[in-house]
Design an enzyme around this catalytic site. Sequence first.
Site, mmCIF file in Angstrom:
data_model
loop_
_atom_site.group_PDB
_atom_site.id
_atom_site.type_symbol
_atom_site.label_atom_id
_atom_site.label_comp_id
_atom_site.label_asym_id
_atom_site.label_seq_id
_atom_site.Cartn_x
_atom_site.Cartn_y
_atom_site.Cartn_z
ATOM 1 N N LYS A 1 25.206 -2.780 21.272
ATOM 2 C CA LYS A 1 24.343 -2.049 20.327
ATOM 3 C C LYS A 1 24.876 -2.160 18.899
ATOM 4 O O LYS A 1 24.138 -2.478 17.978
ATOM 5 C CB LYS A 1 24.277 -0.547 20.685
ATOM 6 C CG LYS A 1 23.783 -0.239 22.073
ATOM 7 C CD LYS A 1 23.663 1.264 22.304
ATOM 8 C CE LYS A 1 24.952 2.034 22.186
ATOM 9 N NZ LYS A 1 25.957 1.765 23.245
ATOM 10 N N ARG B 1 21.481 10.380 22.995
ATOM 11 C CA ARG B 1 22.306 10.122 24.175
ATOM 12 C C ARG B 1 22.019 11.119 25.285
ATOM 13 O O ARG B 1 22.621 11.041 26.344
ATOM 14 C CB ARG B 1 23.774 10.236 23.793
ATOM 15 C CG ARG B 1 24.503 8.878 23.739
ATOM 16 C CD ARG B 1 25.929 9.167 23.324
ATOM 17 N NE ARG B 1 26.853 8.102 23.584
ATOM 18 C CZ ARG B 1 27.275 7.227 22.684
ATOM 19 N NH1 ARG B 1 26.769 7.220 21.476
ATOM 20 N NH2 ARG B 1 28.196 6.343 23.011
ATOM 21 N N ARG C 1 38.101 -5.227 22.207
ATOM 22 C CA ARG C 1 37.516 -5.232 20.865
ATOM 23 C C ARG C 1 38.391 -4.532 19.825
ATOM 24 O O ARG C 1 39.116 -3.602 20.115
ATOM 25 C CB ARG C 1 36.093 -4.687 20.881
ATOM 26 C CG ARG C 1 35.925 -3.233 21.158
ATOM 27 C CD ARG C 1 34.434 -2.913 21.262
ATOM 28 N NE ARG C 1 34.223 -1.515 21.566
ATOM 29 C CZ ARG C 1 33.045 -0.974 21.798
ATOM 30 N NH1 ARG C 1 31.947 -1.710 21.776
ATOM 31 N NH2 ARG C 1 32.936 0.308 22.050
ATOM 32 N N ARG D 1 39.875 1.239 18.684
ATOM 33 C CA ARG D 1 39.456 2.610 18.960
ATOM 34 C C ARG D 1 40.292 3.196 20.094
ATOM 35 O O ARG D 1 40.517 2.524 21.098
ATOM 36 C CB ARG D 1 37.976 2.616 19.376
ATOM 37 C CG ARG D 1 37.043 2.405 18.210
ATOM 38 C CD ARG D 1 35.630 2.189 18.646
ATOM 39 N NE ARG D 1 35.148 3.133 19.642
ATOM 40 C CZ ARG D 1 33.892 3.198 20.052
ATOM 41 N NH1 ARG D 1 32.992 2.370 19.522
ATOM 42 N NH2 ARG D 1 33.519 4.049 20.970
ATOM 43 N N ARG E 1 33.151 7.309 29.930
ATOM 44 C CA ARG E 1 32.039 6.968 29.030
ATOM 45 C C ARG E 1 30.869 6.384 29.815
ATOM 46 O O ARG E 1 29.705 6.661 29.515
ATOM 47 C CB ARG E 1 32.527 5.998 27.938
ATOM 48 C CG ARG E 1 33.506 6.679 26.991
ATOM 49 C CD ARG E 1 34.263 5.685 26.130
ATOM 50 N NE ARG E 1 33.414 4.983 25.191
ATOM 51 C CZ ARG E 1 33.757 3.859 24.569
ATOM 52 N NH1 ARG E 1 34.937 3.308 24.805
ATOM 53 N NH2 ARG E 1 32.926 3.299 23.732
#
Length: 215
Positions: free
Chosen positions: A13, A88, A127, A161, A172
């Site tokens: 996203k 969400r 990432r 992160r 998550r």
Amino acid sequence: MRLILLGPPGAGKGTQAARLQQDHGIVQLSTGDMLRSAVSAGTEVGLQAKEIMEAGGLVSDDIMVRMISERLDEPDCANGFILDGFPRTVVQAEALDAMLDDKHLDLQHVVQLTVDDAVLIARVEGRYSCAACNANYHDRFRRPRIEGVCDACGGTEFKRRPDDNAETMKSRLEAFFAQTAPILPYYEGRGILRKIDGMGSMDAVGAALDKVLAL
Ligand code: AMP
């Protein structure tokens, strides 16, 4: 153009929203980025959100709805926006409808990016981003052209992160399937939900997305 990008963490996203912003000038509204800024700045919202984010849970609907409602009133949203990470929950989706009604705006597209769970974990684990300009990179899938130097701004500091690890990722994903996936029928029933296979390369997914959005 006003659209929502929906999908689990690691679906792409943020990558696609950033690309749409760069190529088509539609502003990216990432609630995750807004919360991370609030945490860094030590604001009241940041203090409330920090532990929840680190545990992979969802921040309260009240906080999120207020954050987005205020953000939509800023002038750069006048030409459209991409919601990346919001709504969400079904409560957030309903609140979004009510606020768009109030602001006399409509939603053109809701696009769901679908990706296998195993791939999501691999994507999220590797990432990182440039500390100066936030350009996104990945240990395996997207390294800078010159090792240790940001392609976009030449920066040499990078960050990861704290919630991008296999353990938090489980929470998550659970939050996504339990609380966010129930939004899908809500938009499907209105005939504005489109699904895109998010398993391909960034360029392939980008091309499929542009086609759906007729860009
Ligand atoms: P993201 O960058 O979209 O993966 O978001 C990072 C974290 O911020 C999530 O795991 C949640 O803890 C929190 N968050 C972001 N957007 C929302 C939202 N719309 N509702 C609740 N929590 C959110």
